[in-house]
Design a protein around this motif. Structure first.
Motif, PDB file in Angstrom:
ATOM      1  N   VAL A  10      -3.015  -5.721   4.634  1.00 44.18           N
ATOM      2  CA  VAL A  10      -1.843  -5.013   4.115  1.00 44.18           C
ATOM      3  C   VAL A  10      -0.567  -5.768   4.471  1.00 44.18           C
ATOM      4  CG1 VAL A  10      -0.548  -2.851   4.143  1.00 44.18           C
ATOM      5  CG2 VAL A  10      -3.060  -2.807   4.333  1.00 44.18           C
ATOM      6  N   ALA A  28       3.359  -1.201   4.007  1.00 41.20           N
ATOM      7  CA  ALA A  28       2.955   0.150   3.633  1.00 41.20           C
ATOM      8  C   ALA A  28       4.173   0.976   3.255  1.00 41.20           C
ATOM      9  CB  ALA A  28       2.204   0.815   4.784  1.00 41.20           C
ATOM     10  N   VAL A  62      -7.884   1.128  10.440  1.00 44.41           N
ATOM     11  CA  VAL A  62      -7.220   0.109  11.275  1.00 44.41           C
ATOM     12  C   VAL A  62      -7.845  -1.274  11.110  1.00 44.41           C
ATOM     13  CG1 VAL A  62      -6.778  -0.596  13.656  1.00 44.41           C
ATOM     14  CG2 VAL A  62      -6.286   1.757  12.939  1.00 44.41           C
ATOM     15  N   ALA A 120       1.432  -2.497  13.839  1.00 43.79           N
ATOM     16  CA  ALA A 120       0.322  -3.195  13.174  1.00 43.79           C
ATOM     17  C   ALA A 120       0.662  -3.605  11.750  1.00 43.79           C
ATOM     18  CB  ALA A 120      -0.924  -2.303  13.155  1.00 43.79           C
ATOM     19  N   VAL A 121       1.402  -2.751  11.034  1.00 46.04           N
ATOM     20  CA  VAL A 121       1.747  -3.008   9.633  1.00 46.04           C
ATOM     21  C   VAL A 121       3.206  -2.616   9.422  1.00 46.04           C
ATOM     22  CG1 VAL A 121       1.299  -2.369   7.232  1.00 46.04           C
ATOM     23  CG2 VAL A 121      -0.616  -2.558   8.828  1.00 46.04           C
ATOM     24  N   TRP A 142       0.826  -1.207   0.000  1.00 47.60           N
ATOM     25  CA  TRP A 142       0.000   0.000   0.000  1.00 47.60           C
ATOM     26  C   TRP A 142       0.860   1.256   0.000  1.00 47.60           C
ATOM     27  CZ3 TRP A 142      -2.989   1.528   5.054  1.00 47.60           C
ATOM     28  CH2 TRP A 142      -3.809   2.637   4.813  1.00 47.60           C
ATOM     29  N   PHE A 185      -6.128  -3.293   8.314  1.00 45.31           N
ATOM     30  CA  PHE A 185      -4.678  -3.419   8.256  1.00 45.31           C
ATOM     31  C   PHE A 185      -4.237  -4.864   8.037  1.00 45.31           C
ATOM     32  CE2 PHE A 185      -3.276   0.652  10.745  1.00 45.31           C
ATOM     33  CZ  PHE A 185      -3.773   1.429   9.705  1.00 45.31           C
ATOM     34  N   GLU A 186      -5.049  -5.840   8.434  1.00 46.75           N
ATOM     35  CA  GLU A 186      -4.645  -7.239   8.257  1.00 46.75           C
ATOM     36  C   GLU A 186      -4.566  -7.627   6.781  1.00 46.75           C
ATOM     37  OE1 GLU A 186      -6.788  -9.921   7.338  1.00 46.75           O
ATOM     38  OE2 GLU A 186      -8.615  -8.729   7.041  1.00 46.75           O
ATOM     39  N   THR A 234       0.264   5.684  13.298  1.00 52.71           N
ATOM     40  CA  THR A 234      -0.916   4.816  13.275  1.00 52.71           C
ATOM     41  C   THR A 234      -0.554   3.393  12.869  1.00 52.71           C
ATOM     42  OG1 THR A 234      -2.250   6.738  12.632  1.00 52.71           O
ATOM     43  CG2 THR A 234      -3.270   4.583  12.386  1.00 52.71           C
ATOM     44  N   LEU A 235       0.395   3.238  11.962  1.00 54.28           N
ATOM     45  CA  LEU A 235       0.790   1.920  11.468  1.00 54.28           C
ATOM     46  C   LEU A 235       1.688   1.167  12.450  1.00 54.28           C
ATOM     47  CD1 LEU A 235       1.658   2.991   7.819  1.00 54.28           C
ATOM     48  CD2 LEU A 235      -0.275   1.538   8.453  1.00 54.28           C
TER      49      LEU A 235
END
Length: 453
Positions: free
Chosen positions: A373, A376, A367, A393-394, A352, A370-371, A389-390
């Protein structure tokens, strides 16, 4: 061109000399109006003068002699404060209208009841406008498409009983069209947007509702609360469109897993396998197009053929090409999180590319997706905020610019081993920090991908 014949011999003030403003000036002059045009930018004034359009600084004119002010939709009408021309027009007690209002008046004078489809919504209106126009054209109808989608409405051929006008309308354009009365009015959805120009969400939704209020038939997506409330107030001459499981609403359509059905449960269209209509948001677009086409008398087989041959729009989940198993998708039009959500729900194994000039809320609403992705790639001014924010998580890489992001995303996607990894430009941001507009950003992405291919 549609000459505007409703101001014969009258003086009309016109402000805003971009593409639609120049087209409006031409149409008014062709219909016999005495136009006095102006713009805050010297380039627009020079273009008008080059065409022989009369110009004068409207601050020095006698406004009591004007019949109306024709305002370009990009000029503030109410927020953050009225433009100076708006104040002068109000002091003079004259109407403030836009080019689509002129079209509506001309339609009533020239060809009352001529087919006129108007489409609005926070997201999806451009694709739906193009899809409706395509389906009608494929069925052999004479179609004129324009408005907010790119071609000024008064540059189109005039209203005629045998001709269908399919017009995209922004909230700014609706605000300048007090007698808007389409044969079919479409409201796709409403989510917060343009609040800097409308003040509150209630005012924004109220402007969108005006398109539905004046329509002979309303087609309304009912999957958000503001649109559902608008549909409930409308009551009759209404087609409700629902995306999700369960039966279609009474006198409406539903679409689930790509199948469009009516209230009786009959399958009307299957959009599975149509690359240009991938994702649940495009299922809504397809269902709305089915509803409009049916209302205009198209046969089911003609509607299905039109859907299947739709090429899609540039910069809206546009499939640019493949390299091996990697699919490259240009979704540069996704300038807010709500638009990017549509792309994230349509794919998996996403590499992404995002960033630019962030809007309120950033990417926090995304959010839950995100799974989907894999990685990023951050560009532009929003990089720090989006990285926060990421984080955790990513996996992400700060790339700074689009060319670096495309190179890294393509390399990582090819090495991922996923069955169909996707390099997706869906920025969730305005482009203005690095590009003039989203089209320039998307064009650059396409160039970079084609160089890789």
């Amino acid at each position: 061109m549609t000459p505007v014949t409703t101001f014969p011999g009258q003086r009309v003030a016109l402000f805003g000399l971009g593409g639609s403003g120049l087209a409006t000036a031409r149409a008014l002059i062709a219909g016999g109006a005495q136009v006095v045009a102006w713009d805050d930018g010297a380039e627009g004034v020079a273009k008008a003068q080059g065409e022989g359009i009369p110009t004068a600084d409207l601050r020095g004119e006698d406004w009591s002699g004007f019949a109306a002010l024709i305002l370009a939709p990009g000029v503030p009408l109410t927020h953050p404060e009225p433009h100076w021309t708006v104040r002068l027009a109000r002091e003079a007690g004259i109407a403030i209208i836009g080019d689509i209002e002129l079209f509506c008046r001309e339609r009533r004078a020239r060809a009352p009841g001529a087919p006129f489809v108007a489409i609005t919504g926070t997201n999806g209106k451009s694709t739906t406008t193009a899809l409706i126009a395509h389906v009608l054209r494929q069925a052999g109808r004479d179609v004129q498409m324009g408005g907010n989608i790119g071609t000024a409405i008064l540059s189109l051929e005039p209203p005629d009983p045998a001709r269908v006008h399919v017009i995209e309308m922004s909230s700014f354009q609706i605000d300048l069209t007090p007698t808007l009365d389409p044969g079919v009015g479409v409201l796709m959805n409403i989510t917060p947007d343009h609040l800097d120009r409308h003040g509150t969400m209630e005012q924004y939704a109220g402007i969108k509702e005006r398109l539905i209020q004046g329509a002979d038939l309303a087609v309304v997506g009912i999957d958000d609360a503001p649109s559902r409330a608008i549909a409930d107030r409308r009551g009759e001459r209404l087609v409700r469109v629902h995306v999700g499981s369960g039966p279609a609403p009474a006198e409406g359509l539903s679409v689930s897993e790509g199948i469009v059905r009516d209230a009786s449960g009959e399958d009307l269209a299957d959009v599975n396998g149509i690359g240009s209509l991938r994702g649940a948001h495009n299922w809504q677009n397809a269902a709305v197009a089915v509803a409009v086409a049916r209302s205009l008398g198209l046969a089911p087989e003609a509607i299905r053929a039109g859907l299947a041959s739709f090429p899609g729009l540039p910069h809206r989940m546009e499939e640019v090409g493949r390299r091996g198993s990697v699919l490259f998708v240009n979704d540069s039009k996704a300038t807010n999180a709500d638009s990017t959500e549509k792309a994230l729900t349509a794919f998996r194994d996403i590499h992404w590319i995002l960033g630019g000039k962030a809007k309120d809320g950033g990417i926090f609403p995304l959010v839950p997706y995100f799974e989907r992705v894999a990685h990023a790639y951050l560009i532009g001014a929003a990089s720090d905020a989006f990285a926060a924010t990421l984080e955790g998580a990513v996996p992400f890489t700060r790339c700074g610019t689009l060319d670096v992001a495309v190179e890294k995303a393509a390399e990582n996607a090819a090495a991922s081993g996923a069955p169909e990894p996707v390099v997706l430009l869906s920025p969730a941001c305005a482009s203005y920090d690095q590009f003039r507009n989203f089209e320039v950003r998307g064009d650059r992405f396409r160039e970079l991908v084609k160089a890789l291919l």
